[in-house]
Design a protein around this motif. Sequence first.
Motif, PDB file in Angstrom:
ATOM      1  N   GLU A  67       2.474  -8.521  -9.966  1.00 55.17           N
ATOM      2  CA  GLU A  67       2.364  -8.984  -8.539  1.00 55.17           C
ATOM      3  C   GLU A  67       2.007  -7.483  -7.815  1.00 55.17           C
ATOM      4  OE1 GLU A  67       4.540 -10.715  -4.721  1.00 55.17           O
ATOM      5  OE2 GLU A  67       5.671 -10.729  -6.577  1.00 55.17           O
ATOM      6  N   PHE A  68       2.583  -6.522  -8.292  1.00 60.09           N
ATOM      7  CA  PHE A  68       2.634  -5.061  -7.371  1.00 60.09           C
ATOM      8  C   PHE A  68       1.823  -4.184  -8.080  1.00 60.09           C
ATOM      9  CE2 PHE A  68       6.575  -7.052  -5.886  1.00 60.09           C
ATOM     10  CZ  PHE A  68       6.031  -7.340  -4.770  1.00 60.09           C
ATOM     11  N   PHE A  69       0.843  -4.680  -8.738  1.00 62.47           N
ATOM     12  CA  PHE A  69      -0.247  -3.752  -9.704  1.00 62.47           C
ATOM     13  C   PHE A  69      -1.522  -4.282  -9.106  1.00 62.47           C
ATOM     14  CE2 PHE A  69       3.624  -3.285 -11.882  1.00 62.47           C
ATOM     15  CZ  PHE A  69       3.457  -1.888 -12.229  1.00 62.47           C
ATOM     16  N   ASP A  74      -8.343   1.499  -3.425  1.00 61.90           N
ATOM     17  CA  ASP A  74      -9.164   0.097  -3.495  1.00 61.90           C
ATOM     18  C   ASP A  74      -8.326  -1.024  -3.322  1.00 61.90           C
ATOM     19  OD1 ASP A  74     -11.367   1.687  -3.872  1.00 61.90           O
ATOM     20  OD2 ASP A  74     -11.460   1.495  -6.075  1.00 61.90           O
ATOM     21  N   THR A  75      -6.796  -0.750  -3.360  1.00 63.44           N
ATOM     22  CA  THR A  75      -6.048  -1.965  -3.218  1.00 63.44           C
ATOM     23  C   THR A  75      -5.141  -1.616  -1.971  1.00 63.44           C
ATOM     24  OG1 THR A  75      -6.136  -1.981  -5.671  1.00 63.44           O
ATOM     25  CG2 THR A  75      -4.316  -3.483  -4.320  1.00 63.44           C
ATOM     26  N   PRO A  76      -5.521  -1.909  -0.754  1.00 63.23           N
ATOM     27  CA  PRO A  76      -5.068  -1.498   0.382  1.00 63.23           C
ATOM     28  C   PRO A  76      -3.550  -2.083   0.605  1.00 63.23           C
ATOM     29  CG  PRO A  76      -7.091  -2.126   1.102  1.00 63.23           C
ATOM     30  CD  PRO A  76      -6.906  -2.598  -0.572  1.00 63.23           C
ATOM     31  N   ARG A  77      -3.395  -3.188   0.081  1.00 66.82           N
ATOM     32  CA  ARG A  77      -1.786  -3.720   0.236  1.00 66.82           C
ATOM     33  C   ARG A  77      -0.799  -3.157  -0.717  1.00 66.82           C
ATOM     34  NH1 ARG A  77       0.152  -7.404  -3.416  1.00 66.82           N
ATOM     35  NH2 ARG A  77      -0.896  -7.453  -5.541  1.00 66.82           N
ATOM     36  N   ILE A  88       8.514   5.616  -8.448  1.00 63.24           N
ATOM     37  CA  ILE A  88       7.106   5.233  -7.354  1.00 63.24           C
ATOM     38  C   ILE A  88       7.149   3.799  -7.538  1.00 63.24           C
ATOM     39  CG2 ILE A  88       4.993   5.659  -6.829  1.00 63.24           C
ATOM     40  CD1 ILE A  88       5.481   8.283  -8.946  1.00 63.24           C
ATOM     41  N   ALA A  89       6.873   3.240  -6.256  1.00 62.97           N
ATOM     42  CA  ALA A  89       6.486   1.789  -6.081  1.00 62.97           C
ATOM     43  C   ALA A  89       5.779   1.604  -5.066  1.00 62.97           C
ATOM     44  CB  ALA A  89       7.679   0.888  -6.247  1.00 62.97           C
ATOM     45  N   PRO A  90       4.927   0.497  -4.824  1.00 64.93           N
ATOM     46  CA  PRO A  90       4.311   0.055  -3.415  1.00 64.93           C
ATOM     47  C   PRO A  90       5.394  -0.297  -2.669  1.00 64.93           C
ATOM     48  CG  PRO A  90       3.244  -0.758  -5.432  1.00 64.93           C
ATOM     49  CD  PRO A  90       4.246  -0.094  -6.138  1.00 64.93           C
ATOM     50  N   HIS A 128      -0.904   6.217  -2.333  1.00 61.47           N
ATOM     51  CA  HIS A 128      -0.980   6.385  -3.783  1.00 61.47           C
ATOM     52  C   HIS A 128      -2.628   6.622  -4.116  1.00 61.47           C
ATOM     53  CE1 HIS A 128      -0.963   6.533  -7.970  1.00 61.47           C
ATOM     54  NE2 HIS A 128       0.226   6.169  -8.091  1.00 61.47           N
ATOM     55  N   PRO A 129      -3.178   7.899  -4.535  1.00 60.08           N
ATOM     56  CA  PRO A 129      -4.606   8.073  -4.665  1.00 60.08           C
ATOM     57  C   PRO A 129      -5.092   7.016  -5.519  1.00 60.08           C
ATOM     58  CG  PRO A 129      -3.505   9.701  -5.701  1.00 60.08           C
ATOM     59  CD  PRO A 129      -2.271   9.045  -5.018  1.00 60.08           C
TER      60      PRO A 129
END
Length: 189
Positions: free
Chosen positions: A42-44, A170-173, A140-142, A165-166
């Motif tokens: 879900e968070f990838f 491409d995944t703003p969320r 590190i995590a979103p 995170h660089p």
Amino acid sequence: MITKETEHKNYIFQSDRLGFRDWLPSDIEIMSEINADPKVMEFFPAIQSKQETLEFIERMQNQLKAKGFCYFAVDKLDTKEFIGFIGLSEQNFESDFTPCIDIGWRIRVEDWNNGYATEGAKRCLEYAFHDLKIKKINSIAPLINVRSEAVMKKIGMHKIKNFLHPRLHDTPRLQECVLYEIHQNQNQN
């Protein structure tokens, strides 16, 4: 490279309920299923293919040989059942805190909410600090991944900052991430 000769489960270290080891050919299929589970991922940015999983496992095996650590394959000791990974890996994306050693985990859904990530991460920190003499570990995590952030807190890590995170532009969320840290001389909870 994964070979049949390594198809036995010698644990590098253990916690009360978990065994931490190098990767085996028998892990590929299950890890591929874990990496293809939308709930786990879900968070990838995306689920991972079997080929991407195989490449990941080979990177982990190479890192273990070179450094003495990786995202370890993890079994439940009571059943010898493989449940995913918990461990340490080098991170070298472009940032003011990299290169760093990251602690992370990815466990199949049916084994969530049993404290395995917390137990395993605490044991990995002990291995890193006492056996490998690593001075500092990051995680590190979103920002939206509150479950992983809760584990970071439970294992005694402290929040350093939020950052963009660089590799997630491409995944703003997911791009805004948290950075946690723990040092060798800090008491673990």
